[in-house]
Design an enzyme around this catalytic site. Structure first.
Site, PDB file in Angstrom:
ATOM      1  N   LYS A   1       6.495  -5.246  30.203  1.00 23.64           N
ATOM      2  CA  LYS A   1       5.896  -6.532  30.582  1.00 23.64           C
ATOM      3  C   LYS A   1       6.062  -6.839  32.072  1.00 23.64           C
ATOM      4  O   LYS A   1       5.241  -7.528  32.665  1.00 23.64           O
ATOM      5  CB  LYS A   1       6.521  -7.656  29.749  1.00 23.64           C
ATOM      6  CG  LYS A   1       6.294  -7.535  28.252  1.00 23.64           C
ATOM      7  CD  LYS A   1       4.892  -7.924  27.846  1.00 23.64           C
ATOM      8  CE  LYS A   1       4.678  -7.811  26.344  1.00 23.64           C
ATOM      9  NZ  LYS A   1       3.279  -8.064  25.966  1.00 23.64           N
TER      10      LYS A   1
ATOM     11  N   GLU B   1       3.248 -17.578  27.898  1.00 23.77           N
ATOM     12  CA  GLU B   1       3.602 -17.615  26.477  1.00 23.77           C
ATOM     13  C   GLU B   1       4.493 -16.408  26.212  1.00 23.77           C
ATOM     14  O   GLU B   1       4.409 -15.412  26.937  1.00 23.77           O
ATOM     15  CB  GLU B   1       2.342 -17.522  25.616  1.00 23.77           C
ATOM     16  CG  GLU B   1       1.790 -16.102  25.415  1.00 23.77           C
ATOM     17  CD  GLU B   1       1.349 -15.382  26.696  1.00 23.77           C
ATOM     18  OE1 GLU B   1       0.941 -16.073  27.643  1.00 23.77           O
ATOM     19  OE2 GLU B   1       1.424 -14.129  26.747  1.00 23.77           O
TER      20      GLU B   1
ATOM     21  N   SER C   1       8.053   1.112  24.696  1.00 25.54           N
ATOM     22  CA  SER C   1       7.663  -0.036  25.519  1.00 25.54           C
ATOM     23  C   SER C   1       8.834  -0.921  25.948  1.00 25.54           C
ATOM     24  O   SER C   1       8.745  -1.636  26.934  1.00 25.54           O
ATOM     25  CB  SER C   1       6.622  -0.874  24.783  1.00 25.54           C
ATOM     26  OG  SER C   1       7.101  -1.245  23.500  1.00 25.54           O
TER      27      SER C   1
HETATM   28  C1  LIG Z   1       8.952  -4.339  23.999  1.00 28.65           C
HETATM   29  C2  LIG Z   1       7.584  -4.779  23.626  1.00 28.65           C
HETATM   30  N1  LIG Z   1       6.690  -3.858  23.239  1.00 28.65           N
HETATM   31  C3  LIG Z   1       5.437  -4.206  22.868  1.00 28.65           C
HETATM   32  C4  LIG Z   1       5.030  -5.526  22.852  1.00 28.65           C
HETATM   33  C5  LIG Z   1       3.639  -5.841  22.397  1.00 28.65           C
HETATM   34  O1  LIG Z   1       2.785  -6.253  23.420  1.00 28.65           O
HETATM   35  P1  LIG Z   1       1.593  -5.365  23.926  1.00 28.65           P
HETATM   36  O2  LIG Z   1       0.809  -4.952  22.721  1.00 28.65           O
HETATM   37  O3  LIG Z   1       0.835  -6.275  24.826  1.00 28.65           O
HETATM   38  O4  LIG Z   1       2.153  -4.207  24.655  1.00 28.65           O
HETATM   39  C6  LIG Z   1       5.931  -6.537  23.251  1.00 28.65           C
HETATM   40  C7  LIG Z   1       5.527  -7.937  23.269  1.00 28.65           C
HETATM   41  O5  LIG Z   1       6.289  -8.848  23.413  1.00 28.65           O
HETATM   42  C8  LIG Z   1       7.242  -6.146  23.653  1.00 28.65           C
HETATM   43  O6  LIG Z   1       8.151  -7.048  24.045  1.00 28.65           O
END
Ligand SMILES: Cc1ncc(COP(=O)(O)O)c(C=O)c1O
Length: 406
Positions: free
Chosen positions: A95, A117, A387
């Site tokens: 993020k 948000e 992620s």
């Molecule tokens: C660690 C992590 N991975 C994935 C996501 C999912 O978001 P996005 O689909 O936008 O990557 C989030 C959302 O808060 C997150 O904190």
């Protein structure tokens, strides 16, 4: 929002096939146009890129490594699994790439205040972090259910100087937090930038967020070539709104031989209705408009948005980014779902085999790799986007494991 007039504008730009667009109240049009114009000027601006890239390197900690998951691969006995380590960025999730980019854009527009948000809290933490870095005021909206399950991140945001406003409407999760952030933006549009956290919302947000997350894919593309001398057979990423997935996919989309696999939250199973799988449940997931964009969303027969469920707060959202709807429609990407139980299992497996605690969101992507790897040949390569890191999820994980008698 539902009571305000909606105007579909952007007919050419801002569409991914039939998806995307700008379905917003008129009062927001000037703000969205200002953002679009600023981004258009900035996109190819060498000075902006220099500042952004410098901060990515010296503040965010990029490039993040690509880790070969040796023990996991050996245990599964099939495809070789690589992890793109967004968990190792400053603040612990992808993020931050987007938050930093958008905050710099906001500064260019002369804004002094950021609203955001957050579901899992990672986007809120990222926004609070860049607000501190760039000396901006910051308000983060968060559903009270998410506040309860992501306490460490709530405390982090407060320490970083942000105000966290609890949202008590609807299911008290991410969708409701977005509603409140938009309401705030409408009211304070002159001074405030809405720092949207995923590849969602009205044009130009899905494009801006993808572009700021594309660094994940660019790095991974080069790193896998260096490590293996070839591209992976598949790239796998979890899909909440879809920003980490689209960031990874964007670098591989022209490499037709690389499968792109997005993983949605299957919650308690598709048949239970308690999930956030917009594509995997054709009875409930249909095209419609939510938060300014035309895309797939979970809705009932009257078009009312349905409540969602996921063990991971970041995947617990009824709509998906419009570019994903398009990639699926043209058959370039494939979308699957993983249940809470499978994600939890994957979380434990990675901790035990590799010494890495993944975010519950990322555990969904990992679970899909664990599902596929054993039946693939040993020379196959799966690249999984990790992620974020799982510290924020410890309480949820421990509670869930206790509930399962583990
Ligand atoms: C660690 C992590 N991975 C994935 C996501 C999912 O978001 P996005 O689909 O936008 O990557 C989030 C959302 O808060 C997150 O904190």
């Amino acid at each position: 929002m539902e009571t305000l007039s909606l105007i579909p504008t952007q007919q050419k730009d801002g569409r991914f096939g039939i998806f995307g667009g700008q379905y917003i109240p008129e009062v927001l049009m000037p703000a969205v146009q200002e953002l679009e114009e600023t981004y258009r000027q900035t996109r190819n601006d060498a000075e902006f890129h220099e500042i952004y890239t410098h901060l990515l390197k010296t503040y965010v900690g990029r490039p993040t490594p690509l880790t070969f998951a040796k023990r996991l691969t050996e245990e599964l006995g099939g495809a070789r699994i690589y992890l793109k380590r967004e968990d190792l960025t400053h603040t612990g999730a992808h993020k931050i790439n987007n938050a930093l980019g958008q905050a710099l854009l906001a500064k260019r527009m002369g804004k002094t205040r950021l609203v955001a948000e957050t579901g899992a809290g990672q986007h809120g933490v990222a926004t609070a972090t860049v607000a501190a870095l760039l000396d901006m005021e910051c308000v983060v909206y968060m559903g009270s259910v998410d506040i309860a399950r992501q306490q460490p991140n709530v405390q982090r945001m407060k320490l970083l100087g942000a105000e966290v406003r609890a949202v008590e409407s609807g299911t008290r999760t991410l969708k409701d937090a977005v509603n409140e952030a938009i309401r705030d933006w409408v009211t304070n549009v002159r001074t405030t930038h809405y720092l949207l956290g995923s590849a969602l919302g009205p044009h130009p947000y899905p494009t801006i967020v993808r572009d700021f997350q594309a660094v994940i894919g660019r790095e991974a593309h080069a790193q896998i070539l260096e490590a293996e001398g070839r591209l992976p057979d598949a790239c796998i990423a979890c899909v909440g709104g879809g920003s980490n997935a689209i960031g990874l996919f964007s670098a591989f989309v022209d490499d037709e031989e690389v499968a792109l696999i997005g993983v949605e939250a299957g919650g308690e199973g598709i048949a239970s209705g308690k999930h956030a799988a917009r594509f995997a449940d054709p009875a409930r997931g249909k095209p419609g408009v939510l938060h300014g964009t035309f895309t797939y969303l979970l809705q009932d027969e009257d078009g009312q948005v349905l409540p969602t469920h996921s063990i991971s707060a970041g995947l617990d959202y009824p709509a998906v980014g419009p570019e994903h709807a398009y990639l699926r429609e043209i058959g370039r990407a494939e979308y699957t779902s993983v249940t809470d139980a499978e994600a939890l299992q994957a979380f434990q497996t990675l901790a035990r085999t590799e010494g890495i605690l993944p975010a519950l969101e990322s555990s969904h992507a990992l679970a899909e790799a664990i599902r596929r790897a054993p039946s693939l040949p040993r020379e196959s390569i799966l690249l999984v986007n990790l992620s974020g890191r799982g510290d924020k999820d410890l309480e949820t994980v421990l509670k869930a494991l206790k509930g399962r008698g583990a």
